[in-house]
Design a protein around this motif. Structure first.
Motif, PDB file in Angstrom:
ATOM      1  N   TYR A  10      -1.082 -43.601 -38.754  1.00 42.24           N
ATOM      2  CA  TYR A  10      -1.886 -44.313 -39.482  1.00 42.24           C
ATOM      3  C   TYR A  10      -2.046 -43.476 -40.523  1.00 42.24           C
ATOM      4  CZ  TYR A  10      -6.732 -43.365 -41.776  1.00 42.24           C
ATOM      5  OH  TYR A  10      -7.689 -43.433 -42.743  1.00 42.24           O
ATOM      6  N   SER A  11      -1.627 -43.929 -41.559  1.00 42.22           N
ATOM      7  CA  SER A  11      -0.961 -42.833 -42.913  1.00 42.22           C
ATOM      8  C   SER A  11       0.203 -41.692 -42.745  1.00 42.22           C
ATOM      9  CB  SER A  11      -2.207 -41.994 -43.077  1.00 42.22           C
ATOM     10  OG  SER A  11      -3.553 -42.313 -43.589  1.00 42.22           O
ATOM     11  N   ASP A  12       0.635 -43.146 -42.206  1.00 45.19           N
ATOM     12  CA  ASP A  12       2.567 -42.125 -41.814  1.00 45.19           C
ATOM     13  C   ASP A  12       2.865 -40.939 -40.949  1.00 45.19           C
ATOM     14  OD1 ASP A  12       3.462 -44.343 -43.845  1.00 45.19           O
ATOM     15  OD2 ASP A  12       3.179 -43.037 -45.537  1.00 45.19           O
ATOM     16  N   PHE A  13       2.289 -41.258 -39.895  1.00 38.86           N
ATOM     17  CA  PHE A  13       1.277 -40.106 -38.961  1.00 38.86           C
ATOM     18  C   PHE A  13       1.422 -40.706 -37.478  1.00 38.86           C
ATOM     19  CE2 PHE A  13       0.499 -37.361 -42.438  1.00 38.86           C
ATOM     20  CZ  PHE A  13       1.403 -37.012 -42.927  1.00 38.86           C
ATOM     21  N   THR A  14       1.699 -40.501 -36.659  1.00 39.54           N
ATOM     22  CA  THR A  14       1.422 -40.600 -35.166  1.00 39.54           C
ATOM     23  C   THR A  14       1.145 -40.627 -34.023  1.00 39.54           C
ATOM     24  OG1 THR A  14       4.310 -42.002 -35.065  1.00 39.54           O
ATOM     25  CG2 THR A  14       3.139 -41.903 -33.169  1.00 39.54           C
ATOM     26  N   LEU A  15       0.017 -40.691 -33.257  1.00 39.78           N
ATOM     27  CA  LEU A  15      -0.873 -40.032 -32.752  1.00 39.78           C
ATOM     28  C   LEU A  15      -0.415 -40.631 -31.202  1.00 39.78           C
ATOM     29  CD1 LEU A  15      -3.207 -38.429 -32.132  1.00 39.78           C
ATOM     30  CD2 LEU A  15      -4.745 -40.236 -32.319  1.00 39.78           C
ATOM     31  N   GLU A  16       0.240 -39.954 -30.559  1.00 38.91           N
ATOM     32  CA  GLU A  16       0.148 -40.486 -29.037  1.00 38.91           C
ATOM     33  C   GLU A  16      -0.594 -40.363 -28.408  1.00 38.91           C
ATOM     34  OE1 GLU A  16       3.613 -39.272 -25.813  1.00 38.91           O
ATOM     35  OE2 GLU A  16       2.744 -37.825 -26.727  1.00 38.91           O
ATOM     36  N   TYR A  17      -1.294 -41.101 -27.765  1.00 38.43           N
ATOM     37  CA  TYR A  17      -2.302 -41.328 -26.640  1.00 38.43           C
ATOM     38  C   TYR A  17      -1.998 -41.843 -25.427  1.00 38.43           C
ATOM     39  CZ  TYR A  17      -3.462 -45.814 -28.363  1.00 38.43           C
ATOM     40  OH  TYR A  17      -3.154 -47.497 -28.198  1.00 38.43           O
ATOM     41  N   ALA A  18      -2.583 -41.357 -24.058  1.00 43.60           N
ATOM     42  CA  ALA A  18      -2.268 -42.472 -23.091  1.00 43.60           C
ATOM     43  C   ALA A  18      -4.036 -42.457 -21.837  1.00 43.60           C
ATOM     44  CB  ALA A  18      -1.840 -41.142 -21.405  1.00 43.60           C
ATOM     45  N   ILE A  19      -4.057 -43.676 -21.446  1.00 49.08           N
ATOM     46  CA  ILE A  19      -5.710 -44.131 -20.842  1.00 49.08           C
ATOM     47  C   ILE A  19      -5.113 -44.018 -19.300  1.00 49.08           C
ATOM     48  CG2 ILE A  19      -7.052 -45.834 -21.169  1.00 49.08           C
ATOM     49  CD1 ILE A  19      -6.156 -46.858 -24.201  1.00 49.08           C
ATOM     50  N   PRO A  55      -4.844 -37.545 -26.152  1.00 49.84           N
ATOM     51  CA  PRO A  55      -4.836 -38.198 -27.634  1.00 49.84           C
ATOM     52  C   PRO A  55      -3.597 -36.652 -26.933  1.00 49.84           C
ATOM     53  CG  PRO A  55      -6.623 -37.989 -28.214  1.00 49.84           C
ATOM     54  CD  PRO A  55      -6.357 -37.785 -26.936  1.00 49.84           C
ATOM     55  N   SER A  56      -2.560 -36.659 -27.464  1.00 50.76           N
ATOM     56  CA  SER A  56      -1.757 -35.931 -27.676  1.00 50.76           C
ATOM     57  C   SER A  56      -1.784 -35.190 -28.528  1.00 50.76           C
ATOM     58  CB  SER A  56      -0.158 -35.999 -27.512  1.00 50.76           C
ATOM     59  OG  SER A  56       0.077 -35.883 -26.313  1.00 50.76           O
ATOM     60  N   ARG A  57      -2.063 -33.118 -28.631  1.00 41.81           N
ATOM     61  CA  ARG A  57      -3.271 -33.476 -29.923  1.00 41.81           C
ATOM     62  C   ARG A  57      -2.224 -32.944 -31.135  1.00 41.81           C
ATOM     63  NH1 ARG A  57      -5.207 -28.295 -28.007  1.00 41.81           N
ATOM     64  NH2 ARG A  57      -5.342 -27.489 -29.852  1.00 41.81           N
ATOM     65  N   ALA A  58      -1.791 -32.948 -32.394  1.00 38.17           N
ATOM     66  CA  ALA A  58      -1.131 -32.332 -32.888  1.00 38.17           C
ATOM     67  C   ALA A  58       0.226 -31.024 -32.829  1.00 38.17           C
ATOM     68  CB  ALA A  58      -1.800 -31.680 -34.760  1.00 38.17           C
ATOM     69  N   GLY A  59       1.278 -31.528 -32.716  1.00 32.16           N
ATOM     70  CA  GLY A  59       2.335 -31.367 -32.610  1.00 32.16           C
ATOM     71  C   GLY A  59       2.680 -31.345 -30.860  1.00 32.16           C
ATOM     72  N   GLY A  61       3.382 -33.503 -27.700  1.00 35.11           N
ATOM     73  CA  GLY A  61       3.985 -34.714 -26.892  1.00 35.11           C
ATOM     74  C   GLY A  61       4.780 -35.380 -28.299  1.00 35.11           C
ATOM     75  N   GLN A  62       4.444 -36.232 -28.727  1.00 35.24           N
ATOM     76  CA  GLN A  62       5.060 -37.325 -29.503  1.00 35.24           C
ATOM     77  C   GLN A  62       3.992 -37.376 -31.199  1.00 35.24           C
ATOM     78  OE1 GLN A  62       8.362 -37.951 -29.753  1.00 35.24           O
ATOM     79  NE2 GLN A  62       8.229 -36.879 -27.475  1.00 35.24           N
ATOM     80  N   THR A  63       2.723 -36.694 -31.297  1.00 33.35           N
ATOM     81  CA  THR A  63       2.117 -36.318 -32.266  1.00 33.35           C
ATOM     82  C   THR A  63       2.377 -35.531 -33.421  1.00 33.35           C
ATOM     83  OG1 THR A  63       0.109 -36.891 -30.398  1.00 33.35           O
ATOM     84  CG2 THR A  63      -0.645 -36.039 -33.013  1.00 33.35           C
ATOM     85  N   SER A  64       2.376 -36.251 -34.305  1.00 33.12           N
ATOM     86  CA  SER A  64       2.615 -35.287 -35.104  1.00 33.12           C
ATOM     87  C   SER A  64       2.343 -34.188 -35.567  1.00 33.12           C
ATOM     88  CB  SER A  64       3.193 -36.646 -36.653  1.00 33.12           C
ATOM     89  OG  SER A  64       3.165 -37.755 -37.180  1.00 33.12           O
ATOM     90  N   ARG A  65       3.281 -33.223 -35.930  1.00 31.20           N
ATOM     91  CA  ARG A  65       2.645 -31.755 -36.034  1.00 31.20           C
ATOM     92  C   ARG A  65       1.800 -31.162 -37.598  1.00 31.20           C
ATOM     93  NH1 ARG A  65       6.359 -27.332 -38.104  1.00 31.20           N
ATOM     94  NH2 ARG A  65       7.603 -28.746 -40.015  1.00 31.20           N
ATOM     95  N   GLN A  66       1.494 -32.642 -38.575  1.00 34.32           N
ATOM     96  CA  GLN A  66       1.512 -33.107 -39.346  1.00 34.32           C
ATOM     97  C   GLN A  66       0.066 -32.508 -39.810  1.00 34.32           C
ATOM     98  OE1 GLN A  66       3.728 -33.792 -39.540  1.00 34.32           O
ATOM     99  NE2 GLN A  66       5.318 -33.748 -40.698  1.00 34.32           N
ATOM    100  N   ILE A  67      -0.780 -33.338 -38.739  1.00 35.38           N
ATOM    101  CA  ILE A  67      -2.092 -34.113 -38.012  1.00 35.38           C
ATOM    102  C   ILE A  67      -3.448 -32.978 -38.278  1.00 35.38           C
ATOM    103  CG2 ILE A  67      -3.620 -34.806 -36.615  1.00 35.38           C
ATOM    104  CD1 ILE A  67      -1.765 -37.196 -36.044  1.00 35.38           C
ATOM    105  N   GLY A  68      -2.503 -32.027 -37.905  1.00 32.14           N
ATOM    106  CA  GLY A  68      -3.037 -30.857 -37.413  1.00 32.14           C
ATOM    107  C   GLY A  68      -3.423 -29.815 -38.720  1.00 32.14           C
ATOM    108  N   LYS A  69      -3.188 -30.139 -39.691  1.00 31.02           N
ATOM    109  CA  LYS A  69      -3.327 -28.955 -40.492  1.00 31.02           C
ATOM    110  C   LYS A  69      -4.224 -28.393 -40.749  1.00 31.02           C
ATOM    111  CE  LYS A  69      -2.252 -29.252 -45.812  1.00 31.02           C
ATOM    112  NZ  LYS A  69      -2.083 -30.274 -47.232  1.00 31.02           N
ATOM    113  N   SER A  70      -5.494 -29.660 -40.845  1.00 30.96           N
ATOM    114  CA  SER A  70      -7.132 -29.269 -40.655  1.00 30.96           C
ATOM    115  C   SER A  70      -7.452 -29.837 -39.225  1.00 30.96           C
ATOM    116  CB  SER A  70      -7.745 -29.226 -41.517  1.00 30.96           C
ATOM    117  OG  SER A  70      -7.593 -30.886 -41.528  1.00 30.96           O
ATOM    118  N   LEU A  71      -8.904 -29.346 -38.533  1.00 27.99           N
ATOM    119  CA  LEU A  71      -9.707 -30.251 -37.884  1.00 27.99           C
ATOM    120  C   LEU A  71     -10.199 -31.322 -38.150  1.00 27.99           C
ATOM    121  CD1 LEU A  71     -11.581 -26.998 -36.662  1.00 27.99           C
ATOM    122  CD2 LEU A  71     -10.220 -28.149 -35.453  1.00 27.99           C
TER     123      LEU A  71
END
Length: 202
Positions: A10-19, A55-59, A61-71
Motif C-alpha cells: 500500500y502506497s509502495d510500502f509492504t506490510l507482512e502478516y500472518a493469520i 502483522p510484522s511491525r515496521a522494520g 520481518g519483511q515489513t517496510s521500516r518507513q511505515i514506522g515513521k509515526s504511530l
C-alpha cells in the motif's frame, strides 16, 4: 496449528502478516523481539475459536521500516490491512513494545476495535535505565547479532532452564525469583523454552 503468511503493498510500502486459526478476528501487535511469527499465546487464542492476525511491525520481518515513521502512519497500515481482509472490527491485543501502537489504534479508530487488551505493554516513551544499558541493548539486538544472542539464550535454557529464567525473571516482575518459581506450572517452563527458541525480530 497452521499459520498462513502473506503481505500486501500500500502506497509502495509492504506490510507482512500472518493469520492463525478461524473465527472472531484478533489483531495482535507484537513486542520488540518478534515479528509475524510470534508464538506466545497465539496457539491458545486459535484453539479457543479466534482468527489471530499478527502483522510484522515496521522494520520487523519483511515489513517496510518507513511505515514506522509515526504511530499515525503505522496504524493507518493496520487499518488498510483490515480493509484488505474485509474485517470491520477486531479484538485488539498489544504486547510489550506494541503498546503505543495499540493505544493509538484503539483511540483513533474506536469503530474498528471490539475490545482492547494491553499485555505487559509499554505505555510511555521507552527509556533505558542507564547509558550502559542503552549501548549494550543496541549492540546485543543489532540485526546482525540478535539471532546469535537468542540462539545462545535458547541453548542456555535447554541446558539449564532454572539458571536462564533466574537471570531473566527480574526484568518482568517485582516478585522475588523464589516467589515466581513457586507459582510456575509445568506448562510455564515449556512456554519459556519456546519463547527463547522462537524470539527473533528479523
Amino acid at each position: 496449528m497452521e499459520r498462513g503468511i502473506a503481505s500486501f503493498t500500500y502506497s509502495d510500502f509492504t506490510l507482512e502478516y500472518a493469520i492463525t486459526g478461524e473465527g472472531e478476528p484478533v489483531l495482535y501487535l507484537h513486542g520488540g523481539h518478534s515479528n509475524c511469527l510470534e508464538q506466545l499465546g497465539i496457539e491458545e487464542l486459535a484453539q479457543n475459536g479466534y482468527s489471530v492476525i499478527v502483522p510484522s511491525r515496521a522494520g520487523y520481518g519483511q515489513t517496510s521500516r518507513q511505515i514506522g515513521k509515526s504511530l499515525e502512519k503505522a496504524c493507518s497500515f493496520y487499518i488498510e490491512l483490515l480493509n484488505e481482509l474485509n474485517i470491520d472490527k477486531v479484538h485488539l491485543i498489544a504486547a510489550s513494545t506494541g503498546g503505543p501502537s495499540g493505544i493509538y489504534l484503539a483511540s483513533h479508530y474506536p469503530e474498528r476495535v471490539q475490545s482492547f487488551t494491553l499485555q505487559g505493554a509499554v505505555t510511555k516513551p521507552w527509556q533505558e535505565a542507564s547509558v550502559r544499558d542503552a549501548v549494550l541493548s543496541r549492540f546485543l539486538f543489532h540485526p546482525f547479532i540478535e539471532r546469535f544472542v537468542w540462539r545462545s539464550l535458547s541453548s542456555l535454557t535447554r541446558f539449564s532452564p532454572d539458571y536462564a529464567f533466574k537471570k531473566i525473571a527480574p526484568a518482568y516482575s517485582t516478585l522475588s525469583y523464589e516467589e515466581i518459581k513457586q507459582r510456575m506450572l509445568a506448562r510455564d517452563w515449556y512456554l519459556f523454552d519456546r519463547m527463547t527458541e522462537f524470539q527473533r525480530s528479523g
